[in-house]
Scaffold this motif. Structure first.
Motif, PDB file in Angstrom:
ATOM      1  N   PHE A 128      31.997  22.139  70.127  1.00 42.57           N
ATOM      2  CA  PHE A 128      31.634  22.562  68.771  1.00 42.57           C
ATOM      3  C   PHE A 128      32.921  22.683  67.967  1.00 42.57           C
ATOM      4  O   PHE A 128      33.831  23.423  68.344  1.00 42.57           O
ATOM      5  N   PHE A 129      32.994  21.938  66.877  1.00 39.06           N
ATOM      6  CA  PHE A 129      34.117  22.071  65.945  1.00 39.06           C
ATOM      7  C   PHE A 129      33.531  22.445  64.592  1.00 39.06           C
ATOM      8  O   PHE A 129      32.623  21.765  64.115  1.00 39.06           O
ATOM      9  N   GLY A 130      34.021  23.513  63.986  1.00 40.67           N
ATOM     10  CA  GLY A 130      33.402  23.899  62.725  1.00 40.67           C
ATOM     11  C   GLY A 130      34.239  24.826  61.886  1.00 40.67           C
ATOM     12  O   GLY A 130      35.270  25.352  62.323  1.00 40.67           O
ATOM     13  N   TYR A 131      33.775  24.990  60.664  1.00 41.80           N
ATOM     14  CA  TYR A 131      34.450  25.820  59.673  1.00 41.80           C
ATOM     15  C   TYR A 131      33.382  26.746  59.079  1.00 41.80           C
ATOM     16  O   TYR A 131      32.291  26.288  58.758  1.00 41.80           O
ATOM     17  N   PRO A 132      33.701  28.051  58.931  1.00 37.79           N
ATOM     18  CA  PRO A 132      32.656  28.990  58.496  1.00 37.79           C
ATOM     19  C   PRO A 132      32.172  28.739  57.061  1.00 37.79           C
ATOM     20  O   PRO A 132      32.981  28.388  56.198  1.00 37.79           O
ATOM     21  N   ILE A 133      30.897  28.919  56.846  1.00 37.02           N
ATOM     22  CA  ILE A 133      30.323  28.893  55.487  1.00 37.02           C
ATOM     23  C   ILE A 133      28.966  29.592  55.529  1.00 37.02           C
ATOM     24  O   ILE A 133      28.166  29.338  56.434  1.00 37.02           O
ATOM     25  N   THR A 134      28.737  30.487  54.580  1.00 32.16           N
ATOM     26  CA  THR A 134      27.417  31.113  54.452  1.00 32.16           C
ATOM     27  C   THR A 134      26.469  30.064  53.853  1.00 32.16           C
ATOM     28  O   THR A 134      26.884  29.351  52.938  1.00 32.16           O
ATOM     29  N   PRO A 135      25.250  29.922  54.324  1.00 26.71           N
ATOM     30  CA  PRO A 135      24.539  30.721  55.324  1.00 26.71           C
ATOM     31  C   PRO A 135      24.477  30.088  56.716  1.00 26.71           C
ATOM     32  O   PRO A 135      23.511  30.287  57.427  1.00 26.71           O
ATOM     33  N   ALA A 136      25.519  29.353  57.104  1.00 32.58           N
ATOM     34  CA  ALA A 136      25.502  28.710  58.420  1.00 32.58           C
ATOM     35  C   ALA A 136      26.436  29.401  59.417  1.00 32.58           C
ATOM     36  O   ALA A 136      26.479  29.029  60.588  1.00 32.58           O
ATOM     37  N   SER A 137      27.182  30.400  58.960  1.00 29.34           N
ATOM     38  CA  SER A 137      28.260  30.955  59.789  1.00 29.34           C
ATOM     39  C   SER A 137      27.809  31.491  61.140  1.00 29.34           C
ATOM     40  O   SER A 137      28.545  31.406  62.116  1.00 29.34           O
ATOM     41  N   GLU A 138      26.587  32.034  61.198  1.00 28.73           N
ATOM     42  CA  GLU A 138      26.137  32.599  62.493  1.00 28.73           C
ATOM     43  C   GLU A 138      26.142  31.539  63.587  1.00 28.73           C
ATOM     44  O   GLU A 138      26.262  31.873  64.764  1.00 28.73           O
ATOM     45  N   ILE A 139      25.971  30.284  63.201  1.00 22.88           N
ATOM     46  CA  ILE A 139      25.988  29.225  64.227  1.00 22.88           C
ATOM     47  C   ILE A 139      27.382  29.164  64.844  1.00 22.88           C
ATOM     48  O   ILE A 139      27.538  29.103  66.067  1.00 22.88           O
ATOM     49  N   ALA A 140      28.406  29.223  63.993  1.00 22.16           N
ATOM     50  CA  ALA A 140      29.788  29.227  64.505  1.00 22.16           C
ATOM     51  C   ALA A 140      30.050  30.502  65.316  1.00 22.16           C
ATOM     52  O   ALA A 140      30.701  30.445  66.370  1.00 22.16           O
ATOM     53  N   HIS A 141      29.533  31.636  64.841  1.00 20.99           N
ATOM     54  CA  HIS A 141      29.753  32.891  65.588  1.00 20.99           C
ATOM     55  C   HIS A 141      29.150  32.785  66.990  1.00 20.99           C
ATOM     56  O   HIS A 141      29.798  33.119  67.990  1.00 20.99           O
ATOM     57  N   ALA A 142      27.901  32.324  67.039  1.00 21.48           N
ATOM     58  CA  ALA A 142      27.226  32.241  68.341  1.00 21.48           C
ATOM     59  C   ALA A 142      27.884  31.179  69.213  1.00 21.48           C
ATOM     60  O   ALA A 142      28.018  31.364  70.429  1.00 21.48           O
ATOM     61  N   ALA A 143      28.319  30.078  68.587  1.00 22.38           N
ATOM     62  CA  ALA A 143      28.974  29.020  69.363  1.00 22.38           C
ATOM     63  C   ALA A 143      30.298  29.528  69.937  1.00 22.38           C
ATOM     64  O   ALA A 143      30.646  29.233  71.084  1.00 22.38           O
ATOM     65  N   ALA A 144      31.032  30.300  69.129  1.00 23.65           N
ATOM     66  CA  ALA A 144      32.321  30.835  69.596  1.00 23.65           C
ATOM     67  C   ALA A 144      32.108  31.673  70.850  1.00 23.65           C
ATOM     68  O   ALA A 144      32.892  31.630  71.795  1.00 23.65           O
ATOM     69  N   LEU A 145      31.018  32.421  70.855  1.00 23.81           N
ATOM     70  CA  LEU A 145      30.735  33.295  72.002  1.00 23.81           C
ATOM     71  C   LEU A 145      30.186  32.497  73.183  1.00 23.81           C
ATOM     72  O   LEU A 145      30.724  32.546  74.288  1.00 23.81           O
ATOM     73  N   TYR A 146      29.114  31.726  72.921  1.00 25.03           N
ATOM     74  CA  TYR A 146      28.386  31.125  74.045  1.00 25.03           C
ATOM     75  C   TYR A 146      29.024  29.829  74.553  1.00 25.03           C
ATOM     76  O   TYR A 146      28.999  29.575  75.762  1.00 25.03           O
ATOM     77  N   PHE A 147      29.574  29.008  73.678  1.00 27.58           N
ATOM     78  CA  PHE A 147      30.261  27.801  74.165  1.00 27.58           C
ATOM     79  C   PHE A 147      31.438  28.230  75.060  1.00 27.58           C
ATOM     80  O   PHE A 147      31.680  27.646  76.103  1.00 27.58           O
ATOM     81  N   THR A 148      32.156  29.260  74.602  1.00 29.61           N
ATOM     82  CA  THR A 148      33.317  29.709  75.377  1.00 29.61           C
ATOM     83  C   THR A 148      32.876  30.293  76.710  1.00 29.61           C
ATOM     84  O   THR A 148      33.425  29.954  77.756  1.00 29.61           O
ATOM     85  N   ARG A 149      31.851  31.172  76.651  1.00 33.18           N
ATOM     86  CA  ARG A 149      31.345  31.755  77.910  1.00 33.18           C
ATOM     87  C   ARG A 149      30.879  30.680  78.878  1.00 33.18           C
ATOM     88  O   ARG A 149      31.028  30.806  80.086  1.00 33.18           O
ATOM     89  N   ALA A 150      30.284  29.620  78.319  1.00 31.03           N
ATOM     90  CA  ALA A 150      29.721  28.565  79.173  1.00 31.03           C
ATOM     91  C   ALA A 150      30.800  27.585  79.648  1.00 31.03           C
ATOM     92  O   ALA A 150      30.490  26.613  80.326  1.00 31.03           O
TER      93      ALA A 150
END
Lengths: 346, 473
Positions: A24-46
């Motif tokens: 996942f490569f991305g840049y934050p922007i409302t209203p999509a930012s939660e996708i980056a937040h969740a990806a930062a957590l779960y992609f890394t954990r996985a």
């Protein structure tokens, strides 16, 4: 499998990881930012790769690189960010690289605002960047579909070597609903055209430049044939269309509002139906043409200046009236508003 | 006596087609520096035995067709974006040797953000920056590295500081970052300099074999055609004009290997469990008929209106009902009023938008002011009377005044006011079972040490409603 409550944007990340996404490569922007937040957590954990890029331009080019190397790769953004990615999307199409892009639409043009709109339709469905290319576009209207379409998008992207868009909106991204998660992890196989930094793949070349006009022309024709082939994945949902006299055509959040409106109309004796495209490319041209023979009016409900309505009119070849119910700027109609307007218009 | 060895590196293709259908369209001009730079790279690829592992990124510029020459993995990139593309590749293929070969317009102009950030992250790649102080492929326009006074197609009177800014020193810029391990500027002006350049090229590539990180070589290279000089003149011009502005030197050569981030991929089974809530709850079969609930919970940020909505939606799912939750979101969440819309139904829910709630929970005065008129006739409003002094004006709705904040404060945690009102709502509406919420709270609440006080708040809500109801009936 039991249902769990998920936010639309979070469900994208569940669908992605179970769908075999590796990057996942991305840049934050409302209203999509939660996708980056969740990806930062779960992609890394996985043990997958999450990287916050310095801009959307750079993000889409990181995607170009990872896709060249055979990865299942994605990003998520909203209108202004997708605009910035336009060149990269064209390169991806030219070089036939697969990827998944989620657009959680907000209001435009310009900086606009963060409320829901569907004004990215033309940009996303018609390609967005330069040249003769298309993207496959899914239009989820529930949190379940945010998960499911993202899950399936990677396999479809790999199959056609195309960008698959999940064209969502601020409401579908932000809302929470129960979701049943996929029960199998999808995996990618070694791609014969990709680069793996080994002898077998050394002669592969990822490029979109053909200085020879004949070769460039042939490449373009090959792409068009592929897009024709991709029309097989067409999906739509019909609701109460059998006896409908008035047909709503809507996608995303508008289709949810129309769903409620049509039963209210039916309870007051107006036979309303709904055709909801689940894919916007391919578009249900044939189905609309058929329904155009049976219904007396088509009403296209959109949070835009009527971008999809143009395609609907083309599909029914302007034989019957196509009314446009449009809202822009983040305004979302109430069910009551639509019901009232329909009663007035028929 | 010095022996000159002429040989073609293995990493170059054997034949360059100039005829028939396989005809290549462009080729480097006489006296161009690309040929020398290409050959140095190809020789070192041979020496290090890394031909199969190399992924060569060609830019937009004269070297766009570098893949006509290099028999390695090749990716052609969009203008300036090779370091971003390389980031994607290096983070996918652990075994890859990524070479980004870029010109001055590509790297220092349009691609400035990509190169700086790739350098700053210390990406595993060797970057060869061909600085010839001009745009070559497009016919000789000003580059970011064009010298002051230098005439180009877009600086016909010569580059001026006032209008065009000064030449950019990329090595100096990158040297201001901590992550890069190797930074050197070299020159191709004469054989002695080429031999020195070769050492820098080799170090940059060897660093990739060692996975040491970002290595940057700036190459002062001749472009006789666009400089409008003979090849020999162009060499002199590098020494006399370019080198004084762009000093040829090593800026950094770090010996120790930086610490690398290792990732371990989860198994499929672990992935499938990744999103599961820690404790699964039993979904009860539906037992009662309910009327659709269109609930609006509103208050200021920090009053827990969002999480109260999520708890309700979770309870509904547990009881086999359908539910949607829609927040107000974005900047308005920061300090202002916030609201959550929750729909609970036995049927499939169409629109998740609550325009006319039949339940309004107003946690502060602005919320009541905003939403009072929208409540559908026959609905009910729960008013947090601790913070709202006024009475509800409507007469066609039922109203419950609950001093939720005070009750919560007495329990020692003012933020549990949201749970107090949920208790009231649940007993009043009889749609959801308070026992369900008692099960949901311990699972949903992130701060586990607050479970008990939240359960107390729920009980307080249940009790106060009973008192209220008793008082009214």
């Amino acid at each position: 499998m039991k249902k769990q409550l998920f936010k639309g944007n979070d469900a994208v990340v569940c669908g992605a990881l179970l769908g075999g996404a590796t990057h996942f490569f991305g840049y934050p922007i409302t209203p999509a930012s939660e996708i980056a937040h969740a990806a930062a957590l779960y992609f890394t954990r996985a043990g997958r790769v999450f990287l916050q890029s310095e801009s959307e331009v750079n993000a889409i080019n990181m995607i170009y690189g990872a896709a060249s190397a055979g990865a299942r790769v994605m990003t998520a953004s909203s209108g202004p960010g997708i605009s910035l990615m336009a060149e990269g999307l064209s390169y991806l199409a030219g070089a036939e690289l697969p990827c998944v892009v989620v657009d959680v639409q907000r209001a435009g043009p310009g900086l606009g605002n963060i409320w829901p709109e569907q004004g990215d339709y033309n940009m996303v469905v018609k390609g967005g960047g330069h040249g003769n290319y298309k993207n496959i576009v899914f239009a989820p209207n529930s949190v379940q579909e945010m998960c499911d379409f993202t899950y399936r998008a990677f396999e479809i992207a790999d199959k056609y070597r195309m960008t698959v868009f999940i064209l969502s909106d601020a409401y579908i991204g932000q809302m929470m609903e129960p979701v049943e998660l996929p029960e199998k992890v999808s995996k990618t196989e070694r791609k014969p055209w990709a680069l793996y930094a080994d002898r077998e793949s050394r002669h592969n070349l990822i490029t979109s430049i053909f200085m020879n006009t004949k070769l460039m022309g042939e490449h373009n024709w090959k792409l068009q044939e592929k897009y024709k082939e991709a029309e097989k994945i067409l999906e739509f949902e019909e609701l109460e269309t059998e006896d409908a006299e008035v047909l709503f055509v809507a996608f995303g959040i508008c289709s949810r509002i129309c769903q409620t409106a049509l039963y209210e109309l039916r309870s007051s004796g107006i036979r309303a139906g709904l055709l909801r495209p689940k894919t916007l490319f391919p578009f249900p041209k044939q189905k609309l043409n058929e329904l155009g023979e049976r219904v007396s009016k088509i009403i296209v409900v959109e949070l835009s200046n009527g971008q999809m309505a143009d395609d609907v009119e083309l599909s029914v070849r302007s034989r019957i009236p196509v009314l446009r119910y449009n809202w822009m700027g983040g305004e979302v109609p109430s069910t009551g508003e639509i019901v009232k307007r329909v009663k007035n218009d028929i | 006596m010095v022996k000159v060895k002429h040989a073609k590196p293995e990493s170059f293709y054997k034949v360059y087609e100039r005829k028939l259908t396989t005809k290549k369209v462009t080729h480097y001009c006489p006296g161009c520096g690309h040929g020398v730079a290409h050959k140095l790279i190809a020789e070192i690829i041979d020496e290090l035995g890394i031909q199969d592992r190399v992924i060569f990124l060609s830019p937009v510029g004269c070297s766009v067709f570098a893949y006509y020459y290099f028999d390695v993995g090749n990716v052609q990139c969009s203008h300036g974006m090779a370091p971003a593309v390389g980031t994607g590749i290096a983070r996918t293929l652990e075994n890859s040797i990524v070479i980004s070969y870029q010109g001055d317009g590509d790297l220092a102009g349009i691609g400035m953000s990509a190169i700086i950030h790739a350098a700053n992250r210390g990406e595993n790649m060797a970057v060869f920056f061909i600085n010839n102080a001009i745009y070559g492929m497009t016919g000789g326009q000003m580059a970011p590295t064009t010298l002051l006074g230098q005439k180009t197609l877009t600086t016909p009177m010569g580059r001026s500081t006032n209008r065009d800014g000064n030449p950019i020193g990329m090595c100096e810029l990158i040297n201001s970052l901590t992550a890069p391990v190797f930074i050197e500027r070299v020159s191709l002006a004469n054989p002695a300099r080429v031999i020195k350049a070769r050492r820098a090229f080799k170090k940059a590539l060897f660093n990739q074999v060692e996975r040491k990180g970002f290595s940057f070589v700036e190459v002062l290279s001749p472009c006789p055609v666009n400089w409008k000089m003979s090849p020999l003149e162009s060499r002199k011009w590098i020494i006399n004009k370019l080198e004084p502005v762009f000093p040829v030197q090593n800026f950094r050569d770090i010996e120790e290997k930086p610490e690398r981030y290792e990732r371990v991929e989860m198994s499929d089974e672990e992935l499938l469990n990744l999103f599961k809530i820690e404790k699964e709850m039993e979904i009860k079969p539906k037992t009662k008929k309910i009327s659709d609930q269109h609930i609006k919970i509103a208050g200021f940020g920090g009053q827990g209106v969002m999480s109260a909505g999520v708890l309700l939606a979770n309870c509904a799912i547990m009881e086999g009902l359908n539910s949607t939750w829609l927040p107000s979101y974005g900047p308005e969440m920061r300090g202002g009023t916030a609201n959550a819309s929750v729909i609970i139904s036995e049927n499939i829910i169409g629109s998740p938008v609550v325009d006319n709630p039949n339940v309004l929970i107003a946690m502060n005065a602005p919320s009541l002011d905003t939403f009072e008129d929208q409540v559908s006739p026959g609905g009910f409003i729960i008013v947090n009377s601790s913070l709202i002094n006024r009475k509800v004006k409507r007469e066609d709705v039922e109203v419950l005044y609950v001093p939720a904040s005070e009750i919560a404060k007495d329990l020692g945690l003012i933020t549990t006011a949201n749970i107090v009102v949920l208790g009231v709502y649940m007993v009043k509406s009889r749609v959801l079972d308070t026992e369900t919420l008692k099960q949901v709270i311990p699972i949903s609440i992130k701060k586990k040490h607050l479970t008990e006080v939240n359960l107390k708040a729920l009980q307080a809500g249940i009790d106060i409603f009973k008192e209220e109801a008793g008082a009214h009936i």
